[in-house]
Motif scaffolding. Structure first.
Motif, short mmCIF file in Angstrom:
data_model
loop_
_atom_site.label_atom_id
_atom_site.label_comp_id
_atom_site.label_asym_id
_atom_site.label_seq_id
_atom_site.Cartn_x
_atom_site.Cartn_y
_atom_site.Cartn_z
N GLN A 52 0.85 -1.19 0.00
CA GLN A 52 0.00 0.00 0.00
C GLN A 52 0.88 1.24 0.00
O GLN A 52 2.11 1.14 0.13
N THR A 53 0.27 2.39 -0.15
CA THR A 53 1.03 3.64 -0.29
C THR A 53 0.73 4.68 0.78
O THR A 53 1.27 5.79 0.73
N THR A 54 -0.11 4.34 1.74
CA THR A 54 -0.51 5.32 2.75
C THR A 54 0.40 5.31 3.98
O THR A 54 0.69 6.36 4.55
N TYR A 55 0.86 4.14 4.37
CA TYR A 55 1.62 4.00 5.62
C TYR A 55 3.01 3.44 5.34
O TYR A 55 3.23 2.73 4.36
N GLU A 56 3.92 3.74 6.26
CA GLU A 56 5.26 3.16 6.20
C GLU A 56 5.67 2.76 7.60
O GLU A 56 5.79 3.60 8.50
N ILE A 57 5.85 1.47 7.78
CA ILE A 57 6.28 0.96 9.08
C ILE A 57 7.80 0.84 9.09
O ILE A 57 8.41 0.39 8.11
N THR A 58 8.41 1.31 10.16
CA THR A 58 9.84 1.16 10.37
C THR A 58 10.05 0.11 11.45
O THR A 58 9.60 0.30 12.59
N CYS A 59 10.68 -0.98 11.09
CA CYS A 59 10.83 -2.10 12.01
C CYS A 59 12.28 -2.18 12.48
O CYS A 59 13.20 -2.24 11.66
N VAL A 60 12.47 -2.21 13.79
CA VAL A 60 13.80 -2.13 14.38
C VAL A 60 14.03 -3.33 15.29
O VAL A 60 13.32 -3.52 16.28
N GLY A 61 15.00 -4.17 14.96
CA GLY A 61 15.34 -5.32 15.78
C GLY A 61 16.04 -4.89 17.06
O GLY A 61 16.87 -3.97 17.05
#
Length: 444
Positions: A52-61
């Motif tokens: 999708q183009t609405t959200y951007e999740i930043t995932c951090v280990g």
């Protein structure tokens, strides 16, 4: 008055700014899994961003569950905590009592996202639900323990089927010892999750009073008075008789790797290790998995979920919560579940995903064949008040008390009964501190 954990989470967090019309709405997710499994978590984030183009999740280990929680607590102090954190099963009661979260079932309803909560396996969802059945966190990486065994070694020792009872398990150890005296029969590492928690679930016996804490904060540990004592005394005896060997990372190689490298014929571990064993096994290793045994005279009951769930934390903006809801919705689809279980050893958390995988023949052949054993174990019976999980405050510390005392007993410094008595005494002190912290309050 709130505990240290709670007081930290109670610090007001700065609201995330709403994204401008041309920008994506961003939010953070901190996860505890590392190594290969952490890479797969990152792939779920990439797949969501690409969908999708609405959200951007930043995932951090965060390199470990405990580190994820500790870093989140520190981030709360600065108002820079993530929107989502992956928290393991042992921290469930602490998080529930904190109140510093957005119940996932409520969040999905608030954003009109339809999730069939009854589709989740009860043995999984009960662990993360309030007494009224409302899910507080989203089940994600779920597992249960199994016995890994070397098929060829069993055959050479005349063992036709994996032992279903601990009495038969001891006979198997003796047969393996006779057939291969130069080899490690059973690579053992003390584990509260396997040896205490899941052992107790499979036998339908309590870890603690008050239905393992679900019925009140005044619960007390009682495992020093149950069949658990007999089992741990058997473990010590098997060690003394040379029927098992301690295999830990501190000793040079852990029990899983000792099994995969064909050093030991048996080890007990999470079904989540299934993919790792396949990937790291020496050429020609012929192995399989079975449910953990139970003692004769006990009716087998279901084991419970291990692993972690996803908690949505307080103090975030509506946009961030909407993004979190969309990500969790994405994870809840059968397609995402298939991606997750295909690339890890974890099990599906919903009936629909499991049924779809079964219909597709997912479990018919390696490398996935055998993982269905975990589902059989989790669903062997309907959960009872004693087998729906454990709801005890400070449980992470209590696990440490058990481990330290059991290691002392295995080293011959005290009897196993003395060790378990001491672990219970110290762990009950943890419970009393937790109870005083929440005096006048009840578990949700």
């Amino acid at each position: 008055m709130k505990s240290t954990f709670i007081s930290v989470f109670a610090v007001a967090a700065a609201l995330g700014g709403a994204a401008s019309a041309q920008d994506k709405i961003t939010f953070e997710y901190w996860y505890g899994l590392g190594g290969y499994l952490g890479d797969v978590v990152q792939q779920t984030c990439d797949r969501f961003n690409q969908s999708q183009t609405t959200y951007e999740i930043t995932c951090v280990g965060q390199d470990g569950y405990a580190t994820a929680v500790q870093n989140t607590i520190a981030a709360f102090r600065a108002g820079k905590h993530p929107t989502i954190v992956q928290a393991y099963d042992a921290g469930t009661a602490d998080l529930m009592m904190s109140g510093e979260f957005y119940p996932v079932q409520k969040m999905m309803a608030d954003f009109n996202i339809d999730i069939d909560w009854d589709n989740y396996f009860p043995g999984i969802s009960n662990y993360y639900a309030a007494s009224n059945g409302e899910l507080f966190s989203m089940p994600f990486n779920s597992s249960t323990p199994v016995m890994y065994y070397n098929v060829d070694d069993f055959a050479a020792a005349g063992i036709d089927t994996p032992p279903a009872t601990w009495e038969a398990f001891e006979e198997a150890l003796r047969a393996l010892e006779a057939a291969q005296p130069e080899k490690c029969n059973y690579g053992y590492a003390p584990s509260t999750w396997v040896d205490l928690e899941q052992f107790s679930m499979a036998h339908g016996i309590p870890v603690a009073s008050r239905n393992n804490g679900y019925d009140g904060l005044d619960a007390e540990y009682v495992y020093n008075t149950t069949q658990h004592v007999k089992y741990m005394e058997d473990v010590k005896r098997w060690l003394d008789e040379g029927l098992l060997e301690i295999k830990t990372s501190q000793g040079g190689i852990n029990s899983r790797d000792a099994f995969a490298q064909n050093q030991c014929s048996i080890y007990f571990g999470s079904i989540a290790s299934h993919a790792t064993v396949h990937a790291s096994a020496v050429d020609g290793l012929n192995w399989d998995v079975a449910m953990i045994p139970v003692y004769e005279g006990f009716e087998r009951t279901n084991t419970v979920v291990g692993g972690a769930s996803l908690w949505v934390l307080s103090g975030k903006s509506e946009d961030e919560y909407r993004g979190a809801a969309e990500y969790l919705k994405f994870l809840a689809t059968p397609e995402s579940e298939k991606f997750w279980v295909s690339n890890t050893g974890y099990i599906p958390v919903t009936k629909a995903a499991f049924d779809q995988l079964t219909a597709e023949g997912f479990y018919d052949n390696p490398p996935y064949k055998g993982r269905e054993v975990a589902m059989k174990s989790l669903t062997y019976t309907d959960p009872t008040p004693l087998t729906r999980g454990i709801r005890l405050g400070g449980f992470i510390q209590a696990r440490g008390e058990w481990t330290a005392e059991v290691e002392a007993a295995l080293a011959g410094q005290k009897t196993m009964q003395e060790a378990l008595d001491t672990a219970v005494e110290r762990s009950n002190e943890v419970l009393r501190r937790f109870e005083r912290t929440y005096r006048g309050k009840q578990l949700p």
